[in-house]
Scaffold this motif. Sequence first.
Motif: not given
Length: 274
Positions: A139-146, A169-187
């Motif tokens: 759920i959290r990862a899906a919101r990052w990529y959206e 970090a492994a999740l972000l490196l294997d599947h980088p977030p899209p450019a429009d998702a940056m900057p990305l806040t992770i709690l």
Amino acid sequence: MAPCRATRPDRRPLPLCRDPRQSDRRGSAAGRHLARQTRIFRRSQFRPTLGPLAAHRPVQRRGSDRGRRHSGRSPLIELSFNEVETLSAKAARGAGFSWGLAEDIGRAARALAADGQDWGSAMLSLVENARSFEAPDLIRAARWYEGKGEGEGGANIAAGKPLCPAKTAALLLDHPPPADAMPLTILDVGLPVWLDAMLRRSAMRLAHVPALSVSRADVVIEHRSGIGQPRAGSRRAVEQQTLVALNSFAAKTYVPESERSRVRGAGGGRVDDE
């Protein structure tokens, strides 16, 4: 063999440890007793070509004295960057990480050491708290990529345990977030300095890198303009107590000794054909 002659009274006594690159005022040489010097000399397997030497003559430093320094708390052991990476990977594997993540953690520890940071304390904190982290859920990862962060305007998903920095970090490196998702806040990321260290060789970085002592914090991922070069050097020191603790985790990766390993190992069995 002719007896050893005593030192002439008009000559200054020779130091017990002579090295052209070092002065004669070294602490390990000034306090060395003559009996210890004699024991080191007698254990030597090869005689010098200059003739017999007496106990008062200088000999080289012992191998066990090399690479050691002393601080106010614990002796410091110097390790090469390759040793830092190998030991960190084994310790991470012994703490429960997979071999793939363990190798990434080893490279991140090497990056911390190259930057002159206290990689030993950071590595020990990671392996000791490995069981208290949790992986990012779907759920959290899906919101990052959206493009929906977890800060203001996003879903504030509270978790009982902090996120594992290595798995995040492994999740972000294997599947980088899209450019429009940056900057990305992770709690609530545990030991966020490791998240930054594992993202060093990528196009992402932490906007504000926390200190090594920060156990959990909210982070902001942003684009990296360029990959920085590490500081010059090839060795970093670690406290002896920290090194012993890391070796205890690394020892969990070793295969237990058995009668079968003694027989089938190199040089084992009744007949040694090697």
